[in-house]
Motif scaffolding. Structure first.
Motif, PDB file in Angstrom:
ATOM      1  N   VAL A  15       0.860  -1.188   0.000  1.00 52.44           N
ATOM      2  CA  VAL A  15       0.000   0.000   0.000  1.00 52.44           C
ATOM      3  C   VAL A  15       0.891   1.231   0.000  1.00 52.44           C
ATOM      4  CG1 VAL A  15      -1.750   1.331   1.258  1.00 52.44           C
ATOM      5  CG2 VAL A  15      -1.836  -1.170   1.284  1.00 52.44           C
ATOM      6  N   ILE A  16       0.617   2.129  -0.922  1.00 53.99           N
ATOM      7  CA  ILE A  16       1.267   3.440  -0.924  1.00 53.99           C
ATOM      8  C   ILE A  16       0.206   4.454  -0.543  1.00 53.99           C
ATOM      9  CG2 ILE A  16       2.112   5.268  -2.431  1.00 53.99           C
ATOM     10  CD1 ILE A  16       4.099   3.467  -3.514  1.00 53.99           C
ATOM     11  N   THR A  17       0.539   5.274   0.446  1.00 50.35           N
ATOM     12  CA  THR A  17      -0.387   6.288   0.941  1.00 50.35           C
ATOM     13  C   THR A  17       0.193   7.672   0.723  1.00 50.35           C
ATOM     14  OG1 THR A  17      -1.147   4.749   2.652  1.00 50.35           O
ATOM     15  CG2 THR A  17      -1.690   7.071   2.962  1.00 50.35           C
ATOM     16  N   LEU A  18      -0.554   8.507   0.009  1.00 53.02           N
ATOM     17  CA  LEU A  18      -0.214   9.927  -0.084  1.00 53.02           C
ATOM     18  C   LEU A  18      -0.561  10.500   1.278  1.00 53.02           C
ATOM     19  CD1 LEU A  18      -1.860  10.765  -3.541  1.00 53.02           C
ATOM     20  CD2 LEU A  18       0.478  10.004  -3.082  1.00 53.02           C
ATOM     21  N   ASN A  25      -3.791  15.996   0.453  1.00 50.65           N
ATOM     22  CA  ASN A  25      -2.889  15.230  -0.401  1.00 50.65           C
ATOM     23  C   ASN A  25      -2.725  15.862  -1.783  1.00 50.65           C
ATOM     24  OD1 ASN A  25      -2.520  13.260   1.680  1.00 50.65           O
ATOM     25  ND2 ASN A  25      -4.548  12.496   1.152  1.00 50.65           N
ATOM     26  N   ALA A  26      -2.753  17.197  -1.808  1.00 55.17           N
ATOM     27  CA  ALA A  26      -2.525  17.913  -3.069  1.00 55.17           C
ATOM     28  C   ALA A  26      -1.128  17.569  -3.574  1.00 55.17           C
ATOM     29  CB  ALA A  26      -2.670  19.416  -2.859  1.00 55.17           C
ATOM     30  N   MET A  27      -1.025  17.396  -4.867  1.00 55.76           N
ATOM     31  CA  MET A  27       0.209  16.921  -5.493  1.00 55.76           C
ATOM     32  C   MET A  27       1.056  18.091  -5.970  1.00 55.76           C
ATOM     33  SD  MET A  27      -2.056  14.235  -7.584  1.00 55.76           S
ATOM     34  CE  MET A  27      -1.113  12.824  -8.059  1.00 55.76           C
ATOM     35  N   ASP A  28       2.331  18.069  -5.578  1.00 57.95           N
ATOM     36  CA  ASP A  28       3.265  19.080  -6.067  1.00 57.95           C
ATOM     37  C   ASP A  28       4.552  18.377  -6.470  1.00 57.95           C
ATOM     38  OD1 ASP A  28       4.616  18.548  -3.673  1.00 57.95           O
ATOM     39  OD2 ASP A  28       4.053  20.432  -2.745  1.00 57.95           O
ATOM     40  N   GLU A  29       5.534  19.154  -6.911  1.00 60.65           N
ATOM     41  CA  GLU A  29       6.777  18.551  -7.401  1.00 60.65           C
ATOM     42  C   GLU A  29       7.528  17.798  -6.310  1.00 60.65           C
ATOM     43  OE1 GLU A  29       8.239  22.182  -9.136  1.00 60.65           O
ATOM     44  OE2 GLU A  29       7.817  21.432 -11.148  1.00 60.65           O
ATOM     45  N   ALA A  30       7.492  18.294  -5.084  1.00 64.68           N
ATOM     46  CA  ALA A  30       8.181  17.604  -3.991  1.00 64.68           C
ATOM     47  C   ALA A  30       7.526  16.240  -3.737  1.00 64.68           C
ATOM     48  CB  ALA A  30       8.173  18.459  -2.730  1.00 64.68           C
ATOM     49  N   ILE A  51      -1.733  -1.174  -3.843  1.00 63.70           N
ATOM     50  CA  ILE A  51      -2.908  -0.345  -3.562  1.00 63.70           C
ATOM     51  C   ILE A  51      -2.412   1.071  -3.312  1.00 63.70           C
ATOM     52  CG2 ILE A  51      -4.847   0.031  -1.981  1.00 63.70           C
ATOM     53  CD1 ILE A  51      -4.538  -3.064  -1.319  1.00 63.70           C
ATOM     54  N   ILE A  52      -3.092   2.043  -3.901  1.00 63.44           N
ATOM     55  CA  ILE A  52      -2.739   3.446  -3.700  1.00 63.44           C
ATOM     56  C   ILE A  52      -3.925   4.130  -3.049  1.00 63.44           C
ATOM     57  CG2 ILE A  52      -2.072   5.609  -4.828  1.00 63.44           C
ATOM     58  CD1 ILE A  52      -0.865   3.839  -7.053  1.00 63.44           C
ATOM     59  N   THR A  53      -3.642   4.888  -1.984  1.00 64.97           N
ATOM     60  CA  THR A  53      -4.708   5.572  -1.257  1.00 64.97           C
ATOM     61  C   THR A  53      -4.185   6.910  -0.738  1.00 64.97           C
ATOM     62  OG1 THR A  53      -6.482   5.243   0.370  1.00 64.97           O
ATOM     63  CG2 THR A  53      -4.256   4.503   1.007  1.00 64.97           C
ATOM     64  N   GLY A  54      -5.039   7.627  -0.046  1.00 64.80           N
ATOM     65  CA  GLY A  54      -4.658   8.909   0.543  1.00 64.80           C
ATOM     66  C   GLY A  54      -4.967   8.922   2.024  1.00 64.80           C
ATOM     67  N   GLY A  56      -6.199  10.694   5.531  1.00 64.40           N
ATOM     68  CA  GLY A  56      -7.186  11.714   5.880  1.00 64.40           C
ATOM     69  C   GLY A  56      -8.458  11.589   5.059  1.00 64.40           C
ATOM     70  N   ARG A  57      -9.048  12.739   4.777  1.00 63.53           N
ATOM     71  CA  ARG A  57     -10.366  12.726   4.137  1.00 63.53           C
ATOM     72  C   ARG A  57     -10.346  12.866   2.626  1.00 63.53           C
ATOM     73  NH1 ARG A  57     -12.721  18.007   3.671  1.00 63.53           N
ATOM     74  NH2 ARG A  57     -11.228  19.598   4.262  1.00 63.53           N
ATOM     75  N   ALA A  58      -9.163  12.743   2.002  1.00 62.48           N
ATOM     76  CA  ALA A  58      -9.078  12.835   0.542  1.00 62.48           C
ATOM     77  C   ALA A  58      -8.092  11.819  -0.007  1.00 62.48           C
ATOM     78  CB  ALA A  58      -8.653  14.237   0.123  1.00 62.48           C
ATOM     79  N   PHE A  59      -8.412  11.297  -1.163  1.00 66.90           N
ATOM     80  CA  PHE A  59      -7.429  10.531  -1.934  1.00 66.90           C
ATOM     81  C   PHE A  59      -6.387  11.534  -2.413  1.00 66.90           C
ATOM     82  CE2 PHE A  59      -5.928   8.807  -5.997  1.00 66.90           C
ATOM     83  CZ  PHE A  59      -5.524   7.548  -5.618  1.00 66.90           C
ATOM     84  N   SER A  60      -6.831  12.539  -3.152  1.00 70.66           N
ATOM     85  CA  SER A  60      -5.987  13.675  -3.521  1.00 70.66           C
ATOM     86  C   SER A  60      -6.853  14.765  -4.128  1.00 70.66           C
ATOM     87  CB  SER A  60      -4.903  13.285  -4.518  1.00 70.66           C
ATOM     88  OG  SER A  60      -4.206  14.448  -4.938  1.00 70.66           O
ATOM     89  N   ALA A  61      -6.629  15.986  -3.655  1.00 67.74           N
ATOM     90  CA  ALA A  61      -7.349  17.144  -4.179  1.00 67.74           C
ATOM     91  C   ALA A  61      -6.792  17.582  -5.526  1.00 67.74           C
ATOM     92  CB  ALA A  61      -7.279  18.300  -3.180  1.00 67.74           C
ATOM     93  N   GLY A  62      -5.802  16.855  -6.048  1.00 71.22           N
ATOM     94  CA  GLY A  62      -5.241  17.183  -7.352  1.00 71.22           C
ATOM     95  C   GLY A  62      -3.962  17.980  -7.231  1.00 71.22           C
ATOM     96  N   GLY A  63      -3.641  18.686  -8.292  1.00 72.59           N
ATOM     97  CA  GLY A  63      -2.424  19.482  -8.316  1.00 72.59           C
ATOM     98  C   GLY A  63      -2.482  20.623  -7.321  1.00 72.59           C
ATOM     99  N   ASN A  64      -1.383  20.835  -6.618  1.00 70.14           N
ATOM    100  CA  ASN A  64      -1.276  21.936  -5.665  1.00 70.14           C
ATOM    101  C   ASN A  64      -1.467  23.251  -6.419  1.00 70.14           C
ATOM    102  OD1 ASN A  64       0.431  24.151  -4.427  1.00 70.14           O
ATOM    103  ND2 ASN A  64       0.367  22.667  -2.755  1.00 70.14           N
TER     104      ASN A  64
END
Length: 184
Positions: A15-18, A25-30, A51-54, A56-64
């Motif tokens: 399992v990989i968790t953002l 879990n907004a995604m940025d370059e870092a 399995i990929i998950t996030g 807290g309350r979001a998988f990912s809000a998308g790009g930062n």
């Protein structure tokens, strides 16, 4: 430094968790760099499924949004190079050659939904909100979104979601074919 956590929950099942829950879990370059490093490590493991998950309350809000705003100030060529590197950092999961499951525990918006769509299957929480909201930001969908969404839901449904920026939830997620399973 953003946190991306790997855990082998059973032999052969990883399992990989953002894990940037305060930023949804907004995604940025870092995060992209850390994610890619985790995937490089996973390649060396005898996993049968990832399995990929996030957190807290979001998988990912998308790009930062701060990252996206900063990119708008770059030259077109520089922005293109950086965004392609960003996309590749997350989409490298496709090179693992094992089944990929997105456990969408909450919102999956924009690039977050693209990451989930890049997986072979998605299990989605009943209260999750999913959307390709690029048009709401005046952006062209990136990170393989146009390809993966069409592959998963078909051309007509993909166009509806991409062009309207509509956010769907609950039974709509299953009706569009994004997930076959919904969980509490």
């Amino acid at each position: 430094m953003p946190e991306v956590i790997f855990q082998e929950v059973k032999p052969g099942i990883g399992v990989i968790t953002l894990s940037e829950p305060t930023a949804l879990n907004a995604m940025d370059e870092a995060m992209a760099e850390v994610f890619q490093e985790k995937i490089k490590a996973v390649r060396a493991m005898p996993l049968r499924v990832l399995i990929i998950t996030g957190a807290g309350r979001a998988f990912s809000a998308g790009g930062n949004l701060d990252m996206l705003e900063a990119k708008a100030k770059l030259s077109r060529e520089e922005n293109t190079l950086r965004m392609l590197k960003f996309y590749k950092s997350f989409l490298c999961i496709r090179e693992l050659g094992i089944p990929l499951i997105a456990a969408v525990n909450g919102h999956a918006i924009g690039a977050g939904l693209c990451l989930a769509l890049a997986c072979d299957m998605r299990v989605v929480a009943e209260d999750a909100k999913l959307g390709m909201t690029f048009t709401r930001l005046g952006l062209h969908p990136g990170m393989g979104g146009t390809y993966f969404l069409k592959e998963v839901v078909g051309k007509a449904a993909a166009l509806e979601l991409l062009l309207t920026g509509r956010v769907i939830r609950g039974e709509q997620v299953r009706q569009f074919g994004i997930a076959r399973e919904m969980c509490p």
